[in-house]
Design an enzyme around this catalytic site. Structure first.
Site: not given
Ligand code: HXC
Length: 533
Positions: A180-181, A417-418
């Protein structure tokens, strides 16, 4: 009454034991099972990575007892010490750095208030003390349970990356997901290192893409290390594994000063100021045919100390080569056309890659050595429509704005130009030299002949002449008379013509002469172009 299993906090020994217990809890907050899961993916823990990156025993951890607030949704039961990131200071090659290393074993390395504050604190310390900042990323992004607080912490981090840009070197080592971000943190730093088949970066993941556009794309193809090293240009090094990634970071830092005000970094050197037998090998590197490629990397290696060149972003826009080396012991940033890829032409990717590198070198007072063999810009409607004008301009801007010592060597072609773009005298280069094999002109011989000698060619054709031979003869005459480096030297466009064997010694002398260079740009808030692609 004291619990039998709890240390007695009224005694010094008890308090020390309590601290040791808490430290153990901080280190193993995630639990052995989560660590084993991390290892089973071929990934190391946050602390193991720090151990590998820093000089042994140099790490001083900060905020290891920080915990997130207990009111956060769904996280009340588990408030691990340290939260999801390990931060601190240490040394690499004896020089100070500040770093954070996200801990995927705790809440997936996700970033909420506590982890965010830890990162912010270490960034502030890095900026205040003027030392490089290294981020090791392995995170699910913004912590879902903490909502806007998590997003806000990213904002604070981005603000600091931006303020630190050009002040301290910033490295991002992606050793897991950066989703994500959250990817914009690394994108704001100077160098991004990724591990093959382990790291990934994406703004919108495969599932979101499929839902919104219907496009089906695998995670690895979308945002894997290869995709970002080869196609998007987001990353600067494709590491084979975590050790390789951390090694590259250490090596890279050895070329960089601590900050924009520190002395340039130099090492002891015993470079000869006489032309050596090895130098003479360069006299034979340019092929007889102007269209036959040769390896520019070989040319670079033969000029720099110990033949050691650390290439940066080798897989992206390979028609231009960028990287660091030492010359007579001092760090130099090298930019060179690569005749082995797209004949060394400039295109959008090459211009943006090189522009950003020139700006980095300039920000940190690292002299720039440019090696030119460029037949021109890559022609094509796709290049024009993708903005080769506005994006290609970034390289001109970067060279023209640079105040560091600029030394340019033209080895063969420097057309159109290069020629101007690639560190020409007119853009501000200090010492410009050429090999006798150089060709400098508005365009190559064949193109020029077609335009200049239309009538002559028509007449020759009608007279039944061997047209291939006739054209070649006219082109050779043009190259000899118009594109000759001696003509450029006669007009002062070049400062000298050197035999290739003299390149190493000439560059050493040029850089020594430029050590005391003083130059400034006019006072302004900032220019209106950004090379930070
Ligand atoms: C809270 C999270 C989390 C999150 C993962 N976990 N991402 N907890 N917030 N964003 C936790 C899971 O619940 C899990 O907890 C543990 O971390 C491991 O995750 P898994 O999914 O089991 O691992 P894996 O299969 O390896 O997958 C990893 C992953 C997936 C691809 C990163 O977890 C995922 O898609 N997470 C969400 C990604 C996402 O969309 N994030 C938000 C992006 S937006 P347990 O307790 O079960 O161990 C963003 C905005 C930023 O970041 C802002 C900028 C301006």
């Amino acid at each position: 009454m004291t619990d039998k299993n709890q240390p007695d906090l009224s005694t010094t020994a008890g308090r020390i034991e309590d601290l040791r217990n808490r430290y153990h809890e901080a280190v193993y907050a995630s639990g052995e099972a989560a660590i084993a899961k991390q290892h089973s993916k071929g990934k190391k823990t946050a602390r193991e990575r720090i151990e590998l990156l820093l000089d042994p025993g140099s790490f001083v951890e900060m905020d290891e007892f920080v915990r997130h607030r207990s009111t956060a949704f769904g996280m009340d039961k588990n408030r691990p010490y340290g939260d999801s990131v390990v931060t601190g200071i240490g040394t690499i090659g004896g020089r100070q750095v500040a770093l954070f290393s996200q801990d995927f074993t705790i809440f997936g390395g996700s970033l909420g208030e506590a982890a965010g504050n830890k990162i912010i604190k270490i960034m502030d310390l890095a900026i205040a003390t003027g030392v490089p900042l290294i981020g090791i990323l392995d995170s699910g992004g913004a912590r879902i349970q903490e909502g806007v607080i998590a997003l806000g912490k990213y904002g604070e981090i981005f603000k600091r990356h931006t303020m630190a840009s050009g002040v301290i070197p910033q490295l991002s080592i992606i050793l897991g997901p950066a989703a994500g971000g959250a990817v914009y943190g690394p994108a704001l730093t100077d160098f991004v290192i990724m591990v093959d088949k382990t790291s990934n970066m994406f703004v919108t993941g495969p599932d979101v893409i499929k839902t919104v556009t219907g496009e089906i794309v695998e995670m690895e193809a979308l945002g894997g290390a290869l995709a970002h090293n080869q196609t998007s240009g987001v990353a600067h090094y494709l590491a084979s594994d975590e050790e390789d990634a951390l090694d590259y970071a250490r090596n890279l830092l050895s070329f960089l000063p601590e900050n924009n005000l520190s002395e340039s970094i130099s090492y002891e050197s015993n470079s000869s100021l006489e032309i050596t037998d090895e130098d003479r090998l360069l006299n034979t590197i340019i092929p007889d045919s102007p269209n036959q490629p040769y390896s520019m990397i070989k040319v670079i290696e033969s000029i720099v100390d110990d033949n050691q060149f650390l290439e940066v972003q080798p897989l992206f826009a390979p028609n231009i080569v960028i990287g660091f080396a030492r010359i007579a012991g001092s760090s130099v940033a090298i930019i060179a056309n690569q005749p082995q890829a797209l004949a060394g032409t400039l295109n959008i990717d090459a211009a943006e890659k090189a522009a950003r590198f020139v700006r980095f070198a300039d920000a940190f007072s690292i002299p720039v050595l440019t090696l030119v063999d460029v037949p021109g810009y890559l022609p094509g409607a796709d290049q024009e429509w993708a903005g080769v004008i506005r994006r290609g301009a970034k390289l001109i801007y970067a060279y023209a704005e640079a105040t560091v010592p600029l030394v340019t060597i033209i080895t063969r072609k420097a057309y159109g130009g290069a020629y101007i773009v690639m560190g020409s005298k007119q853009l501000g280069a200090d010492i410009n030299l050429a090999w006798p094999t150089a060709e400098i002109a508005v365009m190559g011989g064949e193109g020029a002949v077609n335009i200049l000698f239309k009538d002559k060619l028509k007449a020759a054709e009608e007279a039944g002449e061997d047209m291939k031979k006739f054209r070649a003869q006219l082109a050779a005459e043009y190259t000899y008379n118009v594109a000759s480096p001696y003509l450029a030297a006669e007009r002062g466009e070049l400062d000298g013509i050197i035999e290739p064997a003299a390149t190493r010694v000439s560059v050493i002398k040029a850089l020594a002469a430029l050590k005391t260079k003083r130059a400034a740009t006019p006072p302004k808030k900032h220019g209106n172009i950004h090379c930070n692609e």
